[in-house]
Design a protein around this motif. Structure first.
Motif, PDB file in Angstrom:
ATOM      1  N   GLU A   1       1.490   1.943   3.179  1.00  0.00           N
ATOM      2  CA  GLU A   1      -0.076   2.993   3.113  1.00  0.00           C
ATOM      3  C   GLU A   1      -0.667   2.644   2.312  1.00  0.00           C
ATOM      4  OE1 GLU A   1       0.853   7.543   1.963  1.00  0.00           O
ATOM      5  OE2 GLU A   1       3.045   6.129   1.738  1.00  0.00           O
TER       6      GLU A   1
ATOM      7  N   ARG B   1      -7.271  -4.199  12.914  1.00  0.00           N
ATOM      8  CA  ARG B   1      -7.155  -2.374  11.738  1.00  0.00           C
ATOM      9  C   ARG B   1      -6.596  -1.686  11.695  1.00  0.00           C
ATOM     10  NH1 ARG B   1      -8.584   0.070   7.938  1.00  0.00           N
ATOM     11  NH2 ARG B   1      -9.852   1.777   8.743  1.00  0.00           N
ATOM     12  N   ILE B   2      -5.422  -1.301  11.788  1.00  0.00           N
ATOM     13  CA  ILE B   2      -4.090  -0.487  12.333  1.00  0.00           C
ATOM     14  C   ILE B   2      -3.524   0.264  11.447  1.00  0.00           C
ATOM     15  CG2 ILE B   2      -1.657  -1.300  12.907  1.00  0.00           C
ATOM     16  CD1 ILE B   2      -2.731  -3.961  12.440  1.00  0.00           C
ATOM     17  N   ASN B   3      -3.837   1.198  12.284  1.00  0.00           N
ATOM     18  CA  ASN B   3      -2.839   3.038  11.327  1.00  0.00           C
ATOM     19  C   ASN B   3      -2.548   3.194  11.794  1.00  0.00           C
ATOM     20  OD1 ASN B   3      -6.298   2.103  10.754  1.00  0.00           O
ATOM     21  ND2 ASN B   3      -4.904   2.953   8.316  1.00  0.00           N
ATOM     22  N   GLN B   4      -1.081   4.259  11.567  1.00  0.00           N
ATOM     23  CA  GLN B   4      -0.439   5.547  12.311  1.00  0.00           C
ATOM     24  C   GLN B   4      -0.063   4.604  13.461  1.00  0.00           C
ATOM     25  OE1 GLN B   4      -3.702   7.697  11.949  1.00  0.00           O
ATOM     26  NE2 GLN B   4      -2.299   9.609  12.215  1.00  0.00           N
TER      27      GLN B   4
ATOM     28  N   ASP C   1       3.794  10.978   9.788  1.00  0.00           N
ATOM     29  CA  ASP C   1       3.943  10.418   8.154  1.00  0.00           C
ATOM     30  C   ASP C   1       5.357  10.671   8.029  1.00  0.00           C
ATOM     31  OD1 ASP C   1       2.830   9.498   6.122  1.00  0.00           O
ATOM     32  OD2 ASP C   1       2.808  11.013   5.018  1.00  0.00           O
TER      33      ASP C   1
ATOM     34  N   LYS D   1       0.863   3.191   7.746  1.00  0.00           N
ATOM     35  CA  LYS D   1       0.244   4.925   7.447  1.00  0.00           C
ATOM     36  C   LYS D   1      -1.056   4.635   7.882  1.00  0.00           C
ATOM     37  CE  LYS D   1       4.512   6.686   5.903  1.00  0.00           C
ATOM     38  NZ  LYS D   1       5.581   7.226   4.949  1.00  0.00           N
ATOM     39  N   GLU D   2      -1.283   6.115   7.385  1.00  0.00           N
ATOM     40  CA  GLU D   2      -2.208   6.179   7.798  1.00  0.00           C
ATOM     41  C   GLU D   2      -3.936   6.506   7.001  1.00  0.00           C
ATOM     42  OE1 GLU D   2      -3.161  10.351   8.009  1.00  0.00           O
ATOM     43  OE2 GLU D   2      -5.841  10.812   8.931  1.00  0.00           O
ATOM     44  N   GLN D   3      -3.441   5.243   5.771  1.00  0.00           N
ATOM     45  CA  GLN D   3      -4.573   4.977   5.033  1.00  0.00           C
ATOM     46  C   GLN D   3      -4.236   3.511   4.891  1.00  0.00           C
ATOM     47  OE1 GLN D   3      -6.094   7.315   3.267  1.00  0.00           O
ATOM     48  NE2 GLN D   3      -4.555   9.311   3.715  1.00  0.00           N
ATOM     49  N   ALA D   4      -2.875   2.657   5.427  1.00  0.00           N
ATOM     50  CA  ALA D   4      -3.132   1.489   5.431  1.00  0.00           C
ATOM     51  C   ALA D   4      -4.264   0.783   5.737  1.00  0.00           C
ATOM     52  CB  ALA D   4      -2.072   1.350   6.931  1.00  0.00           C
ATOM     53  N   VAL D   5      -4.949  -0.186   5.145  1.00  0.00           N
ATOM     54  CA  VAL D   5      -5.968  -1.319   5.368  1.00  0.00           C
ATOM     55  C   VAL D   5      -5.014  -3.182   5.328  1.00  0.00           C
ATOM     56  CG1 VAL D   5      -7.853  -2.410   5.542  1.00  0.00           C
ATOM     57  CG2 VAL D   5      -7.449   0.183   4.371  1.00  0.00           C
TER      58      VAL D   5
END
Lengths: 381, 366
Positions: free
Chosen positions: B296, A292-295, A262, B279-283
């Motif tokens: 985010e 779907r793309i994350n982190q 983060d 980031k983790e919450q990204a859509v």
């Protein structure tokens, strides 16, 4: 001519054998890192951002890509009328000519080049490390200590000390002993391969070392212990920020993954300390309707239709519908066909992962490389 | 194309662009996440191996010059030839007058270039154009002037080129009976430099303002004016709605592919941004994302330019967000056009429409 007070020399001739097939055709400093960079972008950008405008780059192993990548140095603002970037491969002269036999020998063979610029200080850097560092502050420290040599050091975990050159210091951070890869370390201060010397001192030691037949002509093993033993004032400069030697497939993968936290310790978005690189001319990347793309980090020119989690994606990567890529590094130009599944892998430049393929997943990091350069493919969904 | 000189004419109608063109010429308007409109024309020129390009600027051109600098990004920073900025003798009142004054003032200079032919271009038409083919066509048919155009779109209200039976341009008009042979000019036309000089001098003497209308069209009787038809993708930026809608068309991969790759790539100024970070919450769905972004929140059917920040729980749909914009957490945006350096505060809800996007002005905080 304005006199150059400081010049930098970057040691970029290493093969990086432990990176396996990634360095089959390129030297380690040219290995891709961080979604758009090459490793050498870090020391070069550090020089540029630190106000050092004269940089020699010592190349030897598979230098072609590196030579064309560095060019005249414009991406790092190092195309200068007075100074700039100089590529220094081994050369011949009237008494023959030899390969660079060690890090110190590489500098020794270029004494003439350095003397042309007649600097007061010389900064010796490695082209293999990932970090952001202001060398001008280290130089201030070097001057304040009135040191003959200053070595940047970083605290490493005690269990890793046997992989590094370890410094033992006194209360004032003066180095009293330098142990190369000790079995039982007395300190956990590791050398970062960043050295500042008063040029005239270094030159003296280089010339002396060159006469020693059984010397490895290496900074860590010969030059620096020699200076310490002769009682020169050699100081440690403590660096507290992010620094990684990405010498193995595992550590290269890990350092890429470090960027995905983060608040990564190595902030590549900092406008005050940009890492410059040769930018590919590509449009913004496209994230498809079912992607779907994350982190993850994704660079320009990519088209992503599948799922991407905890990945570093370089330019011009195409990930097909239904593909799943996790915990991986996809280097420039990779194609992942629909429904392929990749995890814990590094996919080398221009490699093609076939439809429904399964790569990686358990244990060590999988490394996939393209054998030969493929024909330029169209980017199609 | 050593024999073709490019002139990019910024004497364009910006009146419909409202606040977006308040402080910059049309040519410097941001487009497609990391470009400015002039990049497409410049790239079309250099991809056809045009080696000398003059840019005829009119007013408020600081941002344009900052973008172009030496022309290096287009490989136009040369010892000989390369990029030239051609300012007018006197800055005209905004939106007033045509290109003749500037062309006449710079004619000596233009005439001294080594090329024999000139292609005049604007920045209003976004396309990936085979200009070298158009030039070959011009030479092969022996035209005095070759206008690059396309079949008139059905909803086009402006003037068209009508053709005579020999396939030459007969008139520029709004035809009462639209014909499938009518051509919409795209703002690119080719002629010899000597003809251009003659037409410019004649217009200047007779009080004409616009080289195309007063020079070419008024002399159709004595000139052989042909058309090179472009059949590929074209976006004509003549209103805020067009600016908004055409950019969103780039979310079709086939349009993305054609505009950015078909006859050559599109060059622009490099900014050295890090890759975009999700980031983790990204859509993120069906969107174009430039480097330097940090996401985010939720982004759908959008174009995000360089260094855009979408904070947590923000939802941005059908919107175009320019460089350096921050969208605060829990903000809701639909059909919004955020100009450079603006910001939307946390929790704000902004809604526009496809034909009338909500505009956040440059530097504004809403």
């Amino acid at each position: 001519m304005r006199k150059k007070k400081t010049i930098a020399m970057i040691l970029a001739g290493g093969q990086g054998t432990r990176l396996g097939a990634l360095t089959k055709n390129i030297a380690k400093p040219a290995v891709p890192f961080g979604g758009k960079y090459r490793i050498i972008d870090f020391p070069l950008s550090n020089c540029s951002n630190s106000g050092i405008d004269t940089v020699g780059i010592l190349t030897q192993y598979k230098p072609f890509f590196l030579h064309s990548y560095v060019g005249i140095g414009s991406p790092w603002d190092l195309d200068r009328k007075d100074g700039g970037v100089f590529i220094l491969p081994p050369y011949t002269h009237d008494a023959g000519g030899e390969w660079y036999k060690g890090t110190a020998d590489a500098i020794y063979q270029n004494i003439e080049f350095i003397d042309q610029h007649d600097p007061v200080w010389i900064v010796i850097l490695s082209g293999d490390h990932i970090y952001k560092m202001d060398y001008s502050r280290m130089l201030e420290y070097h001057e304040a200590k009135a040191a003959d040599a200053t070595l940047a050091v970083i605290e490493v975990p005690w269990e890793d000390t046997r992989r590094f050159g370890i410094m033992n210091t006194d209360a004032d951070d003066r180095i009293i002993e330098f142990e190369e890869k000790p079995a039982k370390a007395k300190s956990n201060l590791a050398s970062m391969g960043v050295y500042i010397f008063r040029w005239q001192y270094l030159k003296y030691y280089l010339v002396r070392d060159a006469q020693v037949a059984d010397s490895a002509h290496d900074f860590g093993r010969n030059i620096i212990p020699g200076m310490i033993d002769s009682g020169q004032s050699v100081y440690a400069y403590r660096f507290k920020d992010y620094w990684r030697d990405v010498g193995t497939v595992e550590s290269l993968w890990e350092a890429n993954m470090d960027l995905l936290s983060d608040r990564p310790q190595l902030d590549l978005h900092d406008p005050d300390w940009r890492i410059y690189s040769v930018n590919p001319v590509r449009p913004p990347h496209y994230a498809g309707p079912n992607s779907r793309i994350n982190q993850s980090m994704v660079s320009e020119g990519c088209q992503i239709f599948g799922q991407v989690k905890r990945c570093v994606i370089f330019p011009n990567v195409m990930i097909g519908e239904g593909a799943q890529v996790t915990d991986s590094v996809l280097m420039p130009g990779v194609t992942v066909a629909p429904h392929a599944v990749i995890s814990r892998a590094i996919i080398g430049p221009d490699a093609v992962v076939q439809e429904n393929a399964r790569i990686g997943g358990d244990g060590s990091i999988a490394l996939v490389v393209q054998d030969s350069k493929p024909a330029r493919k169209g980017v199609k969904p | 194309m050593k024999d073709l000189l490019g002139l990019i004419n910024l004497y364009e109608d910006e009146s419909a662009m409202g606040p977006l063109a308040g402080h910059r010429p049309l040519a410097a308007m941001p487009y497609a996440g990391r470009y400015r409109l002039i990049d497409f024309t410049l790239s079309n020129l250099v991809n056809a191996d045009v080696r000398t390009v003059g840019v005829l600027v009119r007013d408020k051109y600081r941002s344009l010059i900052d973008h172009l600098r030496s022309g290096k990004e287009w490989d136009l920073a040369r010892k000989r030839d390369g990029l030239y900025i051609l300012p007018p003798a006197h800055s005209p009142a905004a939106g007033n007058g045509g290109d003749i004054g500037n062309l006449y003032f710079n004619l000596d200079y233009i005439y001294a270039s080594s090329e024999d032919f000139v292609v005049l271009c604007g920045s209003q038409t976004v396309c990936n154009l085979p200009l070298d083919q158009a030039f070959h066509y011009h030479l092969s048919v022996g035209a005095d002037v070759t206008v690059i155009g396309r079949d008139c779109p059905d909803d086009w209200q402006g003037p068209c080129l009508t053709m005579d039976e020999d396939g030459q341009v007969a008139a520029l008009c709004r035809p009462e009976e639209p014909s499938p042979y009518d051509i919409q000019p795209m703002g690119f036309y080719i002629m010899s430099k000597s003809l251009m000089a003659e037409l410019v001098r004649r217009c200047a003497a007779e009080g004409g303002h616009d080289l195309f209308v007063d020079g070419v069209i008024k002399n159709l009787a004595s000139l052989k004016v042909c058309v090179f038809r472009h059949t590929g993708y074209v976006a004509r930026i003549d209103s805020i709605a067009a600016y908004f809608q055409h950019q969103l068309e780039l979310l079709h991969p086939s349009v993305w592919q054609e505009l950015f790759f078909r006859y050559g790539i599109v060059y622009t100024k490099v900014k050295d941004e890090a890759p975009a970070k999700y980031k983790e919450q990204a859509v993120v769905k069906n969107s174009l994302v430039a480097n330097g972004c940090i996401i985010e929140g939720t982004v759908e059917n959008c174009i995000l330019s360089r260094s855009v920040v979408i904070e947590k729980d923000a939802v941005v749909r059908n919107s175009i967000i320019s460089q350096n914009v921050r969208i605060g957490s829990q903000a809701r945006l639909s059909h919004v056009l955020c100009d450079k350096d603006s910001a939307v505060s946390a929790g704000r809800c902004l809604t526009g429409a496809l034909h009338n996007p909500f505009i956040v002005r440059k530097g504004a905080v809403v």
